[in-house]
Enzyme design. Structure first.
Site, mmCIF file in Angstrom:
data_model
loop_
_atom_site.group_PDB
_atom_site.id
_atom_site.type_symbol
_atom_site.label_atom_id
_atom_site.label_comp_id
_atom_site.label_asym_id
_atom_site.label_seq_id
_atom_site.Cartn_x
_atom_site.Cartn_y
_atom_site.Cartn_z
ATOM 1 N N SER A 95 60.442 69.999 -12.096
ATOM 2 C CA SER A 95 59.673 70.603 -11.004
ATOM 3 C C SER A 95 58.288 70.013 -10.757
ATOM 4 O O SER A 95 57.660 70.339 -9.750
ATOM 5 C CB SER A 95 59.523 72.107 -11.242
ATOM 6 O OG SER A 95 60.733 72.749 -10.947
ATOM 7 N N SER A 132 60.378 72.507 -8.049
ATOM 8 C CA SER A 132 59.828 73.692 -7.449
ATOM 9 C C SER A 132 58.343 73.604 -7.090
ATOM 10 O O SER A 132 57.877 74.394 -6.272
ATOM 11 C CB SER A 132 60.027 74.886 -8.392
ATOM 12 O OG SER A 132 59.266 74.729 -9.573
ATOM 13 N N LYS A 190 49.561 75.978 -8.636
ATOM 14 C CA LYS A 190 50.876 76.557 -8.343
ATOM 15 C C LYS A 190 50.814 78.074 -8.530
ATOM 16 O O LYS A 190 50.220 78.554 -9.504
ATOM 17 C CB LYS A 190 51.907 75.944 -9.291
ATOM 18 C CG LYS A 190 53.351 76.325 -8.993
ATOM 19 C CD LYS A 190 54.300 75.584 -9.929
ATOM 20 C CE LYS A 190 55.755 75.814 -9.583
ATOM 21 N NZ LYS A 190 56.676 75.094 -10.494
#
Lengths: 484, 95
Positions: A177, A153, A78
């Protein structure tokens, strides 16, 4: 053999036996990314040169017989973990050109184990969002249906894992997330106990809630990654100094006699029928494995969303005060004075949702409102944590839906912040209480979209969650289904 | 709870954000709706409850303040938008 979807264990075996080189495996994924990612938009930065160099080093290590289970394994990270020398944007215009001068502990540990970083994945800007639509680099598409979001997310990490653009990925979870996008893409996502994995070098959103974890195609893969990620780090003052168990060997723990709590509040109105069916079927599976399912109540559940959306923006408004246009990040052109430079740099650099949360956080912390909102939320947070603590005197695990519905359409909720916030309703409680949570694929809805079930454990009991998840995946094949 | 334009402007100043008249209007409407959601907390009695500021109750560790990672000036300055002779450059503050 289809390399795109093999398990970490199988990949490590192929690499160790030298039937496949790390460079070949890495090239395979770089090619997949090149052909598939223009549609999915799961990556913000692909580091082909860095990945191939790491793969060559891994091959050398493999040849010398010094491999770990992650040596030569291509991962996606990420874009919120600082990677020294590799652009780290947090999906924001603010950090569009930021190249960190230091490495996060998570990526340092993974690289030290020999993992290959393919690139940095797309996400909601500063991890603020539940659909990946707030990214400055455009939305990620769900591999199961390109008109729908993969959740957020960590949507890029989830989409890349589901579509076989990497063997596994790393995400972060502040309010769901990791688990929500895992549920929406048919992958496995683990949010460890707060403090289990170091936050050093993770770009901060809400410091009392943020936690990193693995996003994989099986629980066994998640166990392998957590093994490398977990452990005390003196560079993070909230890192827990507790021994890290052997997660792999703990996977075979029997479910017989395991007590699983089913909190009534998570099955109220608003839960989609298809999700309810999938989760009830998962309950049946656990019963057939010898577990006992007990109904119970977590009475403060309904207060979790307002509590979270006070605490998280409050912490975010404080954390994001560092973006001043001076030392790093976006700076506006030709400011007349310092105040104008701050305000214009921040207004140009942050997107709408980030600004909304900074405004909200600043408001609830401002003079005259602190007690009414922030202090009140901290007290309710205690009640929410107490609910869990009391539940865990009766049961070993809790089982809930991960999300109230399956993947929603891109654009469906992004005009209404309140609607978007409500999609985190089953995951944020776990962050507020600091507990570990695991999302597993447990079925599909009428549109062939994945459904996720969430297991919640006691603090530092990741091994119990992983054992339960692994037992479930031994008798189900939902996690093996792939998007076409 | 309804937030007016004046409050939005005040909060924007505190947060060092600019807000155009359209944005002020939008923030006022959206923040009011979000705060209405938050006010459901008021129905929950919390007298005597100890506020929870962190998820894990561990003492804050202490360490000696030792200089490490010396000579990072170039690496750190490289992140900045505007530097000059080993310093960050900002608009003039004092006339």
């Amino acid at each position: 053999m289809d390399l795109s979807h093999i398990s970490l264990t199988d990949a490590a075996e192929l690499l160790r036996s030298r039937s496949l080189s790390a460079v070949e495996l890495t090239r395979h994924f770089l090619n997949r990314i090149e052909t598939t990612d223009p549609t999915l938009n799961a990556f913000i930065t692909v580091d082909a040169a860095g990945a191939l160099a790491a793969a060559e080093a891994a091959d050398l290590r493999l040849a010398q017989g010094q491999a770990t289970p992650l040596t030569g394994i291509p991962l996606a990270i990420k874009d919120l973990f600082c990677t020294q020398g590799l652009r780290t944007t947090c999906a924001s215009k603010m950090l569009q050109h930021f190249v960190p001068p230091y490495e996060s502990t998570v990526t340092r540990r993974l690289k030290a184990a020999g993992a290959v970083v393919l690139g940095k994945t797309n996400m909601d800007e500063f991890a603020m969002g539940s659909s990946n639509e707030t990214s400055f680099f455009g939305p990620v598409r769900n591999p199961w249906d390109h008109d729908r979001t993969p959740g957020g997310s960590s949507g890029g990490s989830a989409a890349a894992t589901a579509a076989g653009l990497c063997l596994a990925a790393i995400g972060t979870d502040t309010g769901g997330s990791i688990r929500q996008p895992a549920a929406l893409t048919g992958t496995t996502g683990l949010k460890p106990t707060y403090g289990r994995v170091s936050r050093y070098g993770m770009i901060a959103f809400a410091s009392s809630l943020d936690q990193a974890g693995p996003m994989t195609r099986s629980v066994a893969d998640a166990a392998t990654l957590l093994q490398a990620m977990a452990g005390h780090d003196p560079l993070d003052s909230t890192s827990i100094d507790a021994p890290v168990p052997d997660y792999q060997s703990g996977l075979t723990t029997s479910m017989r006699g395991m007590r699983i709590g089913i909190p009534a509040e998570y099955f109220a109105d608003g839960l989609a029928d298809s999700v309810r069916r999938g989760v009830e079927q998962a309950m049946e599976t656990f019963r057939s494995l010898g577990a006992q399912c007990l109904s119970l109540s977590l009475p403060s559940t309904a207060y979790a969303i307002p509590t979270y959306y006070i605490i998280a923006p409050a912490e975010a408004s404080s954390n994001l005060a560092r973006y001043d246009g001076i030392r790093f990040g976006h700076r506006c052109a030709d400011p007349q004075d310092l105040q104008e430079m701050y305000a214009r740099s921040r207004s140009e650099g942050f997107g709408a949702e980030v600004k909304r949360r900074i405004m909200l956080g600043t408001y609830v912390l401002s003079s005259g409102y602190y007690d009414a909102y922030y202090r009140k939320a901290q007290k309710v947070r205690r009640l929410i944590a107490d609910d869990f603590q009391s539940a865990f005197t009766q049961v070993d695990l809790l089982l809930t839906p991960t999300t109230p519905e399956t993947a929603f359409r891109i654009g469906e909720k992004n005009s209404d912040p309140v609607q978007m916030y409500l999609s985190d309703i089953f995951t944020i409680n776990v962050n507020l209480a600091g507990l570990p949570g695991l999302s597993l694929p447990c079925g599909f809805d009428e549109n062939n979209l994945p459904v996720g079930v969430q297991l919640i454990g006691r603090p530092l009991q990741e091994a119990t969650l992983l054992a339960a998840g692994h037992a479930f995946q031994q008798v189900t094949d939902w996690h093996l289904r792939r998007p076409s | 709870m309804s937030i007016d334009a004046q409050t939005v402007k005040h909060v924007a100043t505190l947060a060092r954000l600019q807000a155009s008249p359209t944005e002020v209007e939008a923030y006022a409407e959206q923040l009011s709706r979000i705060l209405t959601l938050m006010e459901t907390l008021n129905s929950l009695p919390t007298e005597g409850v100890m506020p929870m500021s962190h998820a894990v109750d561990i003492p804050i560790p202490e360490r000696d303040d030792v200089v490490c990672h010396t000579d990072q000036r170039e690496a750190l300055l490289a992140c900045a938008a505007d530097t000059d002779q080993g310093h960050f450059r900002v608009p003039k503050i004092i006339e």
